[in-house]
Scaffold this active site. Structure first.
Site, PDB file in Angstrom:
ATOM      1  N   THR A 125      -8.329  -0.540 -11.731  1.00  0.00           N
ATOM      2  CA  THR A 125      -9.104  -1.549 -12.448  1.00  0.00           C
ATOM      3  C   THR A 125      -9.354  -1.133 -13.893  1.00  0.00           C
ATOM      4  O   THR A 125      -9.449   0.057 -14.188  1.00  0.00           O
ATOM      5  CB  THR A 125     -10.463  -1.758 -11.730  1.00  0.00           C
ATOM      6  OG1 THR A 125     -11.340  -2.490 -12.577  1.00  0.00           O
ATOM      7  CG2 THR A 125     -11.150  -0.438 -11.397  1.00  0.00           C
ATOM      8  N   GLU A 127     -12.054  -1.366 -15.163  1.00  0.00           N
ATOM      9  CA  GLU A 127     -13.441  -0.861 -15.213  1.00  0.00           C
ATOM     10  C   GLU A 127     -13.487   0.655 -15.378  1.00  0.00           C
ATOM     11  O   GLU A 127     -14.533   1.210 -15.722  1.00  0.00           O
ATOM     12  CB  GLU A 127     -14.218  -1.318 -13.971  1.00  0.00           C
ATOM     13  CG  GLU A 127     -14.255  -2.832 -13.887  1.00  0.00           C
ATOM     14  CD  GLU A 127     -15.208  -3.394 -12.843  1.00  0.00           C
ATOM     15  OE1 GLU A 127     -16.187  -2.727 -12.487  1.00  0.00           O
ATOM     16  OE2 GLU A 127     -14.956  -4.525 -12.397  1.00  0.00           O
ATOM     17  N   TYR A 153     -18.769   2.237  -8.293  1.00  0.00           N
ATOM     18  CA  TYR A 153     -17.462   1.644  -7.974  1.00  0.00           C
ATOM     19  C   TYR A 153     -16.394   2.138  -8.947  1.00  0.00           C
ATOM     20  O   TYR A 153     -15.361   2.685  -8.537  1.00  0.00           O
ATOM     21  CB  TYR A 153     -17.546   0.107  -8.016  1.00  0.00           C
ATOM     22  CG  TYR A 153     -16.187  -0.561  -8.128  1.00  0.00           C
ATOM     23  CD1 TYR A 153     -15.291  -0.535  -7.063  1.00  0.00           C
ATOM     24  CD2 TYR A 153     -15.792  -1.214  -9.308  1.00  0.00           C
ATOM     25  CE1 TYR A 153     -14.034  -1.133  -7.165  1.00  0.00           C
ATOM     26  CE2 TYR A 153     -14.551  -1.807  -9.415  1.00  0.00           C
ATOM     27  CZ  TYR A 153     -13.675  -1.768  -8.344  1.00  0.00           C
ATOM     28  OH  TYR A 153     -12.428  -2.345  -8.451  1.00  0.00           O
ATOM     29  N   LYS A 157     -13.031   4.568  -8.401  1.00  0.00           N
ATOM     30  CA  LYS A 157     -11.653   4.136  -8.720  1.00  0.00           C
ATOM     31  C   LYS A 157     -11.022   5.097  -9.724  1.00  0.00           C
ATOM     32  O   LYS A 157      -9.835   5.428  -9.628  1.00  0.00           O
ATOM     33  CB  LYS A 157     -11.655   2.709  -9.286  1.00  0.00           C
ATOM     34  CG  LYS A 157     -12.073   1.621  -8.321  1.00  0.00           C
ATOM     35  CD  LYS A 157     -11.128   1.454  -7.140  1.00  0.00           C
ATOM     36  CE  LYS A 157      -9.792   0.874  -7.526  1.00  0.00           C
ATOM     37  NZ  LYS A 157      -8.944   0.646  -6.308  1.00  0.00           N
TER      38      LYS A 157
HETATM   39  P1  NAD Z   1     -11.383  -7.068  -1.416  1.00  0.00           P
HETATM   40  O1  NAD Z   1     -12.736  -6.464  -1.296  1.00  0.00           O
HETATM   41  O2  NAD Z   1     -11.223  -8.545  -1.376  1.00  0.00           O
HETATM   42  O3  NAD Z   1     -10.432  -6.471  -0.257  1.00  0.00           O
HETATM   43  C1  NAD Z   1     -10.439  -5.124   0.105  1.00  0.00           C
HETATM   44  C2  NAD Z   1      -9.694  -5.002   1.435  1.00  0.00           C
HETATM   45  O4  NAD Z   1      -9.632  -3.597   1.763  1.00  0.00           O
HETATM   46  C3  NAD Z   1     -10.371  -5.709   2.594  1.00  0.00           C
HETATM   47  O5  NAD Z   1      -9.407  -6.415   3.352  1.00  0.00           O
HETATM   48  C4  NAD Z   1     -10.969  -4.555   3.426  1.00  0.00           C
HETATM   49  O6  NAD Z   1     -11.051  -4.836   4.804  1.00  0.00           O
HETATM   50  C5  NAD Z   1      -9.963  -3.440   3.135  1.00  0.00           C
HETATM   51  N1  NAD Z   1     -10.550  -2.108   3.326  1.00  0.00           N
HETATM   52  C6  NAD Z   1     -11.741  -1.658   2.842  1.00  0.00           C
HETATM   53  N2  NAD Z   1     -11.941  -0.393   3.248  1.00  0.00           N
HETATM   54  C7  NAD Z   1     -10.844  -0.027   3.980  1.00  0.00           C
HETATM   55  C8  NAD Z   1     -10.455   1.164   4.656  1.00  0.00           C
HETATM   56  N3  NAD Z   1     -11.245   2.253   4.662  1.00  0.00           N
HETATM   57  N4  NAD Z   1      -9.253   1.195   5.280  1.00  0.00           N
HETATM   58  C9  NAD Z   1      -8.457   0.107   5.284  1.00  0.00           C
HETATM   59  N5  NAD Z   1      -8.781  -1.063   4.676  1.00  0.00           N
HETATM   60  C10 NAD Z   1      -9.961  -1.121   4.031  1.00  0.00           C
HETATM   61  O7  NAD Z   1     -10.771  -6.451  -2.748  1.00  0.00           O
HETATM   62  P2  NAD Z   1      -9.808  -7.112  -3.833  1.00  0.00           P
HETATM   63  O8  NAD Z   1     -10.624  -7.865  -4.796  1.00  0.00           O
HETATM   64  O9  NAD Z   1      -8.670  -7.765  -3.138  1.00  0.00           O
HETATM   65  O10 NAD Z   1      -9.302  -5.808  -4.586  1.00  0.00           O
HETATM   66  C11 NAD Z   1      -8.133  -5.119  -4.121  1.00  0.00           C
HETATM   67  C12 NAD Z   1      -7.905  -3.902  -4.988  1.00  0.00           C
HETATM   68  O11 NAD Z   1      -7.737  -4.291  -6.350  1.00  0.00           O
HETATM   69  C13 NAD Z   1      -9.063  -2.899  -4.983  1.00  0.00           C
HETATM   70  O12 NAD Z   1      -8.527  -1.603  -4.975  1.00  0.00           O
HETATM   71  C14 NAD Z   1      -9.802  -3.178  -6.284  1.00  0.00           C
HETATM   72  O13 NAD Z   1     -10.433  -2.006  -6.753  1.00  0.00           O
HETATM   73  C15 NAD Z   1      -8.650  -3.594  -7.176  1.00  0.00           C
HETATM   74  N6  NAD Z   1      -8.995  -4.514  -8.274  1.00  0.00           N
HETATM   75  C16 NAD Z   1      -9.630  -5.690  -8.004  1.00  0.00           C
HETATM   76  C17 NAD Z   1      -9.908  -6.570  -9.045  1.00  0.00           C
HETATM   77  C18 NAD Z   1     -10.577  -7.906  -8.784  1.00  0.00           C
HETATM   78  O14 NAD Z   1     -10.858  -8.621  -9.747  1.00  0.00           O
HETATM   79  N7  NAD Z   1     -10.826  -8.305  -7.541  1.00  0.00           N
HETATM   80  C19 NAD Z   1      -9.529  -6.238 -10.348  1.00  0.00           C
HETATM   81  C20 NAD Z   1      -8.871  -5.028 -10.580  1.00  0.00           C
HETATM   82  C21 NAD Z   1      -8.606  -4.188  -9.527  1.00  0.00           C
HETATM   83  P1  TYD Z   2     -18.023  -9.679 -10.430  1.00  0.00           P
HETATM   84  O1  TYD Z   2     -17.287 -10.888  -9.944  1.00  0.00           O
HETATM   85  O2  TYD Z   2     -18.923  -8.955  -9.495  1.00  0.00           O
HETATM   86  O3  TYD Z   2     -16.913  -8.698 -11.044  1.00  0.00           O
HETATM   87  P2  TYD Z   2     -17.091  -7.343 -11.923  1.00  0.00           P
HETATM   88  O4  TYD Z   2     -18.488  -6.891 -11.865  1.00  0.00           O
HETATM   89  O5  TYD Z   2     -16.167  -6.392 -11.195  1.00  0.00           O
HETATM   90  O6  TYD Z   2     -16.615  -7.691 -13.289  1.00  0.00           O
HETATM   91  O7  TYD Z   2     -18.882 -10.092 -11.705  1.00  0.00           O
HETATM   92  C1  TYD Z   2     -18.282 -10.660 -12.845  1.00  0.00           C
HETATM   93  C2  TYD Z   2     -19.359 -10.854 -13.895  1.00  0.00           C
HETATM   94  O8  TYD Z   2     -20.287 -11.842 -13.436  1.00  0.00           O
HETATM   95  C3  TYD Z   2     -20.183  -9.604 -14.152  1.00  0.00           C
HETATM   96  O9  TYD Z   2     -20.496  -9.556 -15.532  1.00  0.00           O
HETATM   97  C4  TYD Z   2     -21.449  -9.809 -13.335  1.00  0.00           C
HETATM   98  C5  TYD Z   2     -21.617 -11.320 -13.358  1.00  0.00           C
HETATM   99  N1  TYD Z   2     -22.252 -11.923 -12.161  1.00  0.00           N
HETATM  100  C6  TYD Z   2     -23.324 -12.797 -12.309  1.00  0.00           C
HETATM  101  O10 TYD Z   2     -23.791 -13.073 -13.428  1.00  0.00           O
HETATM  102  N2  TYD Z   2     -23.870 -13.346 -11.182  1.00  0.00           N
HETATM  103  C7  TYD Z   2     -23.405 -13.066  -9.927  1.00  0.00           C
HETATM  104  O11 TYD Z   2     -23.969 -13.588  -8.930  1.00  0.00           O
HETATM  105  C8  TYD Z   2     -22.283 -12.189  -9.788  1.00  0.00           C
HETATM  106  C9  TYD Z   2     -21.744 -11.856  -8.434  1.00  0.00           C
HETATM  107  C10 TYD Z   2     -21.738 -11.646 -10.934  1.00  0.00           C
END
Ligand code: NAD
Ligand code: TYD
Length: 339
Positions: A125, A127, A153, A157
C-alpha cells in the site's frame, strides 16, 4: 501455470481471481483464505464451479498447512493479498495485524523458498510512505520516498515489504512488491469509506465523515489495480517495488457529496465525527516507473468508476446487506461448520 491467490475471498483478491480466470483460461488458480470477517465465500460464487479454480480455507500463519499445500500444488506464482486491511481496526487492536501481515507473509515466503517459485508478489500500500501535506499538491510518492508509517496497519505492511525485499537480497527469492493507492469498486467491504457511505445513504443513515473531511486519497478502480499486478507478475523485475495509482485525488467530503448526488440523497445526512487518531492527510502516487517499464496507466476515470460502483451496490444489495446483518457468517457456518 498455477497461481496461489491469498486473501482471494476479500475485495481486491476476488477481483484479481476474476481477472486471471477470464484472461488466462489455461491457468489454475488456488485461493487461500482464512475467511475472517472480511472474507466472503459468496463473493467467489461465480467461479466455484470453474474446473481451474480451487478454494482452500487456510490461515497463512499456519506453517504446517501452508507447507502441505505448497507441496501438493507446487505453485508457480504466489500473489499475497491476505491481510488485515482496515486502519481503524488496527488502531483499536494492532496484534492480529502484526500476526497476519508480517508473520503470514514470512510464512508464505518460507514455503516459496522450500518448494521453489517463479515469483512471489507482495500486494502493499502507498500508506507505507506516510502522508503528504495538503498545501503541497506538487509532491507525490515515488518508490524512493522514505518509509514513514502512521498507523499499526501501515507499519505492519511496511514490515512485510521490507521482509520481502530482504528475502530477495538474502535468499534470492524472486520477489516483487506493489504499493497501491486506495481502491474502490465491486465487493468492497462496507466498513471502508465508499461502500460504507453508499450503504448508509441507501438506508438513510448518517454519513460519518472524520474530522473536517479534507483528507485526500488517490482513488484507483480495482480492475486497474488487477491489471497492474498482472503486468508486474509476468513482466516486472524481481527485487523491484512498483507504485500503482495516480492522479485521481479526491477529498473525502467531495466523495461523500458525490455519493449523495448519485443516489439522490440529501447532504443533510453528512455528520462530522471525531477524527481518526494519526489520520494521514494526503496520499498521491507518482506512477512514472510502472508506466515507463510496463506501460501501465489507470484507465478508469473517477467520475466513471464511482458511477459503476454505485450501480453495482444498487444491483447487489443482498451481498452487502447480508454482510451488514451478519448473514454471511451463517452462510459460512453452513458451508464449513463453526471455526
Ligand atoms: P480485504 O480486507 O477486503 O480482504 C482481505 C482478505 O484476506 C479476506 O478475504 C480475509 O479473509 C483474508 N485474510 C485475512 N487474514 C488472513 C489469514 N491470516 N490467512 C488467510 N487469509 C486471510 O482486503 P483488500 O482491501 O482486498 O486488500 C487486499 C490487499 O491489498 C491487502 O494486503 C491490503 O493491504 C492491500 N491494499 C488494499 C488497498 C485498498 O484500498 N483496499 C490499497 C492498497 C493495498
Ligand atoms: P478508508 O476507506 O478506511 O481507507 P484508508 O484509511 O486506508 O485510506 O478511509 C478513507 C478515508 O475516509 C480516510 O481519510 C478516512 C475517511 N473515513 C471517513 O471519513 N469516515 C468513515 O466512516 C471511514 C470508514 C473513513
Amino acid at each position: 501455470m498455477t497461481i496461489f491467490v491469498t486473501g482471494g475471498a476479500g475485495f481486491i483478491g476476488s477481483n484479481f481471481i476474476f481477472h486471471i480466470l477470464k484472461k488466462y483460461p489455461d491457468y489454475r488458480v488456488v485461493c487461500l483464505d482464512k475467511l475472517t470477517y472480511a472474507g466472503n465465500l459468496s463473493t467467489l460464487a461465480s467461479v466455484t464451479g470453474n474446473k481451474n479454480f480451487r478454494f482452500v480455507k487456510i490461515d497463512i500463519c499456519d506453517r504446517q498447512s501452508v507447507f502441505n499445500l505448497f507441496k501438493e500444488e507446487k505453485p508457480d506464482i504466489v500473489v499475497n493479498f491476505a491481510a488485515e486491511s482496515h486502519v481503524d481496526r488496527s488502531i483499536a487492536d494492532p496484534e492480529i495485524f502484526l500476526k497476519t501481515n508480517i508473520i503470514g507473509t514470512a510464512t508464505l515466503m518460507d514455503a516459496c523458498r522450500e518448494y521453489g517459485i517463479k515469483r512471489f508478489h507482495q500486494v502493499s500500500t502507498d500508506e507505507v510512505y506516510g502522508d503528504l501535506p495538503l498545501d503541497r499538491p506538487d509532491l507525490f510518492f515515488t518508490e524512493n520516498t522514505p518509509i514513514h508509517t502512521s498507523s499499526p496497519y501501515s507499519s505492519s505492511k511496511a514490515a512485510a515489504d521490507l521482509l520481502a525485499l530482504a528475502y530477495y537480497r538474502t535468499y534470492g527469492l524472486p520477489v516483487t512488491v506493489s504499493r497501491c493507492s486506495n481502491n474502490y469498486g465491486p465487493y468492497h467491504f462496507p466498513e471502508k469509506l465508499i461502500p460504507l457511505m453508499i450503504a448508509n445513504a441507501l438506508n438513510d443513515k448518517p454519513l460519518p465523515v472524520y474530522g473536517t473531511g479534507e483528507n485526500v486519497r488517490d482513488w484507483l478502480y480495482v480492475e486497474d489495480h488487477c491489471k497492474a499486478i498482472d503486468l508486474i507478475i509476468h513482466k516486472g523485475r524481481a527485487g523491484e517495488v512498483y507504485n500503482v495509482g495516480g492522479h485521481n485525488e479526491m477529498r473525502n467530503i467531495d466523495i461523500v457529496k458525490l455519493i449523495c448526488k448519485e443516489l439522490g440523497k440529501p447532504e443533510s445526512l453528512i455528520t462530522y465525527v471525531s477524527d481518526r487518531k494519526g489520520h494521514d492527510l494526503r496520499y498521491a502516487i507518482d506512477p512514472t516507473k510502472i508506466h515507463a517499464e510496463l506501460g501501465w496507466l489507470p484507465e478508469t476515470k473517477f467520475a466513471d468508476g464511482i458511477k459503476k460502483t454505485v450501480k453495482w451496490y444498487l444491483e447487489n444489495r443482498k451481498w452487502w446487506e447480508d454482510i451488514i446483518s451478519g448473514e454471511y457468517k451463517n452462510y459460512y457456518e453452513k458451508m464449513y461448520g463453526k471455526a
